[in-house]
Scaffold this active site. Structure first.
Site, PDB file in Angstrom:
ATOM      1  N   LYS A  11      53.939  40.313  39.483  1.00  0.00           N
ATOM      2  CA  LYS A  11      54.273  40.950  40.761  1.00  0.00           C
ATOM      3  C   LYS A  11      55.610  40.421  41.309  1.00  0.00           C
ATOM      4  O   LYS A  11      56.155  39.420  40.814  1.00  0.00           O
ATOM      5  CB  LYS A  11      53.116  40.727  41.728  1.00  0.00           C
ATOM      6  N   TYR A  51      47.528  51.957  43.555  1.00  0.00           N
ATOM      7  CA  TYR A  51      46.495  51.256  44.326  1.00  0.00           C
ATOM      8  C   TYR A  51      45.670  52.203  45.197  1.00  0.00           C
ATOM      9  O   TYR A  51      45.085  51.768  46.198  1.00  0.00           O
ATOM     10  CB  TYR A  51      47.148  50.166  45.187  1.00  0.00           C
ATOM     11  N   ASN A 114      49.682  37.309  45.092  1.00  0.00           N
ATOM     12  CA  ASN A 114      48.896  36.552  44.115  1.00  0.00           C
ATOM     13  C   ASN A 114      49.408  36.646  42.682  1.00  0.00           C
ATOM     14  O   ASN A 114      48.648  36.538  41.732  1.00  0.00           O
ATOM     15  CB  ASN A 114      47.413  36.919  44.235  1.00  0.00           C
ATOM     16  N   HIS A 117      48.754  40.995  38.292  1.00  0.00           N
ATOM     17  CA  HIS A 117      47.691  42.003  38.268  1.00  0.00           C
ATOM     18  C   HIS A 117      47.002  41.934  36.915  1.00  0.00           C
ATOM     19  O   HIS A 117      47.643  41.659  35.900  1.00  0.00           O
ATOM     20  CB  HIS A 117      48.299  43.408  38.441  1.00  0.00           C
ATOM     21  N   GLU A 128      46.168  52.628  33.711  1.00  0.00           N
ATOM     22  CA  GLU A 128      47.298  51.858  34.251  1.00  0.00           C
ATOM     23  C   GLU A 128      48.424  51.712  33.221  1.00  0.00           C
ATOM     24  O   GLU A 128      49.613  51.788  33.573  1.00  0.00           O
ATOM     25  CB  GLU A 128      46.800  50.487  34.727  1.00  0.00           C
TER      26      GLU A 128
HETATM   27  P1  IDP Z   1      42.483  42.004  41.967  1.00  0.00           P
HETATM   28  O1  IDP Z   1      43.998  42.112  41.898  1.00  0.00           O
HETATM   29  O2  IDP Z   1      42.018  40.593  41.746  1.00  0.00           O
HETATM   30  O3  IDP Z   1      41.786  42.995  41.086  1.00  0.00           O
HETATM   31  P2  IDP Z   1      41.761  43.694  44.219  1.00  0.00           P
HETATM   32  O4  IDP Z   1      40.589  43.487  45.092  1.00  0.00           O
HETATM   33  O5  IDP Z   1      41.736  44.828  43.235  1.00  0.00           O
HETATM   34  O6  IDP Z   1      42.082  42.321  43.481  1.00  0.00           O
HETATM   35  O7  IDP Z   1      43.013  43.888  45.182  1.00  0.00           O
HETATM   36  C1  IDP Z   1      44.245  44.377  44.692  1.00  0.00           C
HETATM   37  C2  IDP Z   1      45.369  43.555  45.295  1.00  0.00           C
HETATM   38  O8  IDP Z   1      45.405  43.757  46.708  1.00  0.00           O
HETATM   39  C3  IDP Z   1      45.210  42.038  45.144  1.00  0.00           C
HETATM   40  O9  IDP Z   1      45.616  41.567  43.878  1.00  0.00           O
HETATM   41  C4  IDP Z   1      46.095  41.523  46.265  1.00  0.00           C
HETATM   42  O10 IDP Z   1      47.483  41.601  45.922  1.00  0.00           O
HETATM   43  C5  IDP Z   1      45.809  42.553  47.356  1.00  0.00           C
HETATM   44  N1  IDP Z   1      44.726  42.106  48.242  1.00  0.00           N
HETATM   45  C6  IDP Z   1      43.402  42.069  47.952  1.00  0.00           C
HETATM   46  N2  IDP Z   1      42.692  41.603  48.999  1.00  0.00           N
HETATM   47  C7  IDP Z   1      43.596  41.342  49.962  1.00  0.00           C
HETATM   48  C8  IDP Z   1      43.480  40.820  51.315  1.00  0.00           C
HETATM   49  O11 IDP Z   1      42.393  40.521  51.802  1.00  0.00           O
HETATM   50  N3  IDP Z   1      44.648  40.690  52.014  1.00  0.00           N
HETATM   51  C9  IDP Z   1      45.874  41.020  51.498  1.00  0.00           C
HETATM   52  N4  IDP Z   1      46.013  41.509  50.246  1.00  0.00           N
HETATM   53  C10 IDP Z   1      44.894  41.657  49.486  1.00  0.00           C
HETATM   54 MG    MG Z   2      41.732  45.050  41.195  1.00  0.00          MG
END
Ligand code: IDP
Ligand code: MG
Length: 139
Positions: A11, A51, A114, A117, A128
């Protein structure tokens, strides 16, 4: 549906901090073969589509802003049990909960930013990968 491929993005925060090489090294050292790879930048429309499953979530706007603010590295990775093994390698969504040694524990700043992905199913990995790469770009 093949179970030996997954899709990843390093990212914008990973690219900004100069972590491309270290993260790709960790991925290949963990047994994944890179079968597609490029530096690219998603448009707002791209990120909203990629997304779309999260479009009702309170963080959706922040997520789209983050994912479009600079280039990403997108890649398709091959390994037996790729989706599950890659999710284990990256760690929990929130780096505070991620296991020691995982990519998010090492490189992610927060649940929003984070670092990486990883696809969550074989079906989504195929969708994807096709979103980011043409057939001629996957080997
Ligand atoms: P993942 O990437 O671990 O699969 P997902 O729940 O699919 O997690 O969420 C997609 C992305 O959305 C996350 O990787 C993160 O960048 C963002 N995200 C998820 N939850 C939050 C939150 O509570 N606050 C801000 N961003 C979030
Ligand atoms: Mg996810």
């Amino acid at each position: 549906m093949r179970t030996d491929r997954t899709f990843t993005m390093l990212k914008p925060d990973s690219v900004e901090k100069g972590h491309i090489g270290a993260i790709l090294e960790k991925i290949t050292a963990s047994g994944f073969r890179i079968v597609a790879l490029k530096l690219n930048q998603m448009t707002k429309a791209d990120a909203e589509e990629f997304y779309a499953v999260h479009n009702e979530r309170p963080f959706f706007g922040e997520l789209v802003e983050y994912m479009t603010r600079g280039p990403i590295v997108s890649a398709v990775l091959e390994k037996s049990n790729a989706v599950e093994d890659f999710r284990a390698l990256i760690g929990a969504t929130n780096p505070a909960d991620a296991a020691e040694g995982t990519i998010r524990k090492l490189y992610a700043a927060s649940i929003g930013e984070n670092a990486v992905h990883g696809s969550d199913s074989d079906e989504n990995a195929a969708i994807e990968a096709a979103f980011h790469f043409s057939g001629r770009e996957m080997f």
